[in-house]
Design a protein around this motif. Sequence first.
Motif, short mmCIF file in Angstrom:
data_model
loop_
_atom_site.label_atom_id
_atom_site.label_comp_id
_atom_site.label_asym_id
_atom_site.label_seq_id
_atom_site.Cartn_x
_atom_site.Cartn_y
_atom_site.Cartn_z
N ALA A 165 11.95 -10.84 -33.46
CA ALA A 165 12.90 -11.75 -34.09
C ALA A 165 12.22 -12.53 -35.22
O ALA A 165 12.78 -12.69 -36.31
CB ALA A 165 13.49 -12.71 -33.06
N ALA A 166 11.00 -12.99 -34.95
CA ALA A 166 10.25 -13.73 -35.96
C ALA A 166 9.93 -12.85 -37.16
O ALA A 166 10.00 -13.29 -38.31
CB ALA A 166 8.96 -14.29 -35.36
N TRP A 243 17.25 -18.35 -34.50
CA TRP A 243 17.10 -17.31 -33.49
C TRP A 243 17.67 -17.81 -32.19
O TRP A 243 17.26 -18.84 -31.65
CB TRP A 243 15.64 -16.90 -33.27
CG TRP A 243 15.59 -15.77 -32.26
CD1 TRP A 243 16.40 -14.67 -32.25
CD2 TRP A 243 14.75 -15.65 -31.12
NE1 TRP A 243 16.12 -13.86 -31.17
CE2 TRP A 243 15.10 -14.44 -30.45
CE3 TRP A 243 13.74 -16.42 -30.58
CZ2 TRP A 243 14.47 -14.01 -29.30
CZ3 TRP A 243 13.11 -15.98 -29.43
CH2 TRP A 243 13.47 -14.79 -28.80
N ASN A 244 18.65 -17.05 -31.67
CA ASN A 244 19.31 -17.34 -30.42
C ASN A 244 18.85 -16.31 -29.39
O ASN A 244 18.98 -15.11 -29.62
CB ASN A 244 20.83 -17.28 -30.60
CG ASN A 244 21.57 -17.10 -29.30
OD1 ASN A 244 21.41 -17.90 -28.38
ND2 ASN A 244 22.34 -16.04 -29.21
N HIS A 245 18.34 -16.76 -28.25
CA HIS A 245 17.74 -15.87 -27.26
C HIS A 245 18.70 -14.91 -26.59
O HIS A 245 18.27 -13.91 -26.04
CB HIS A 245 17.09 -16.71 -26.14
CG HIS A 245 15.80 -17.33 -26.51
ND1 HIS A 245 14.84 -17.65 -25.57
CD2 HIS A 245 15.28 -17.72 -27.70
CE1 HIS A 245 13.79 -18.22 -26.17
NE2 HIS A 245 14.05 -18.27 -27.46
N ASP A 246 19.99 -15.22 -26.58
CA ASP A 246 20.91 -14.46 -25.74
C ASP A 246 22.27 -14.33 -26.41
O ASP A 246 22.86 -15.32 -26.84
CB ASP A 246 21.05 -15.16 -24.38
CG ASP A 246 21.98 -14.44 -23.44
OD1 ASP A 246 21.57 -13.44 -22.84
OD2 ASP A 246 23.14 -14.88 -23.31
N VAL A 268 19.88 -14.51 -35.85
CA VAL A 268 19.43 -13.34 -35.10
C VAL A 268 19.68 -13.62 -33.62
O VAL A 268 19.31 -14.68 -33.12
CB VAL A 268 17.94 -13.05 -35.34
CG1 VAL A 268 17.47 -11.90 -34.46
CG2 VAL A 268 17.69 -12.73 -36.81
N GLY A 269 20.31 -12.67 -32.94
CA GLY A 269 20.61 -12.84 -31.52
C GLY A 269 19.62 -12.12 -30.64
O GLY A 269 18.57 -11.66 -31.09
N GLY A 270 19.98 -12.01 -29.35
CA GLY A 270 19.10 -11.35 -28.40
C GLY A 270 19.87 -10.70 -27.27
O GLY A 270 20.83 -11.27 -26.77
#
Length: 347
Positions: A165-166, A243-246, A268-270
């Motif tokens: 993500a980074a 950046w969203n983890h989920d 950016v999601g996860g």
Amino acid sequence: MTKLTSRRGLLFGAAAVSAGAVLTGCTSNDPDDGGDKAADTQPAADDKPGKQVTIGYAGPQADHGWLNAVNDQAQNRAKKYSDVSLEVTEGSNDTAQQIGQIETLINKKVDVLVILPADGKALTQIGLKAMRAGIPVVNLDRIFNSPQAYRCWVGGDNYGMGLNAAHYIGEKLKDKPDAKVIELAGIDNLELTQQRTQGFDDGLKNYPNIKKVARQAAEFTVESGQSKMAQLLQAQSSFDALWNHDDDQGVGALRAIEQAGRDDFLMVGGAGALSAFQAIKADSGVLKATVLYPPTMAASAIDLARALGQGKGVSGLAEFEIPSTVTCYSAVVDKENVDQYMSTGFK
């Protein structure tokens, strides 16, 4: 244990190509294919019917889209093979109940067990019991405390999720002086959340022009995503990336972003939810990519269990045995490759 904690103990980072594709796209054992004679003797797993294998599958209650997709992936994969019979327990987040369900599978003398424990630590002993009874265990996602409790672990790369993500954000912002990013994390006391944050922070070190200016923990739910994102937006009047983890809590985050009328940053999601894929494909909002934690790991676990039951190895590897650990790659899905992954998106 809360519902959310039981949902993901050690979440699985995703694969650019699912591990299942690697495990079943096998070299032929047919000497007529012109291959190397030594390779022809390798008992690699393949799609050709072989010894009948009964696989016991025990997972937690599907109280979340990702877990429901995991169960579907396992069952659909098993249906692909005429030589596989799948014994499925009723999912449970109660550790005592899940232990009882697995004991029933052990008593039925299944050939192989695939276990996604509600709590890896709490179910370690039942994994050990199965292994001591001569039933190999494929430990899926949340890992047992002892490697003696499983023959193979299949799981994701949470650190890799943060790292990738980074990298994606860094490449988008590398030419922007004094760029700012924020992070909407998951449940803070979970190791997986800490690993994702650590990977993200380490990845950002490669981009000295970028500074993380805020971080807020949510709870992997739509509601928490919305409320925590609203707080972040109120506190940060200007930033360049999120950046969203989920992806589930991301649904709520996107609602908060829309309500605030903000479109001045990329997100950016996860995990790999279908809704995220659809938003990325439409390209009409801030969500530009998501970093996978693929439910296809369950299909790969079935592939590995079948190979174990038939005494075969994995295609593409020289060893006669399957690996002891399979860690999925945390692929980034954006507009360029989203069509490839659309079928794996979970609801």
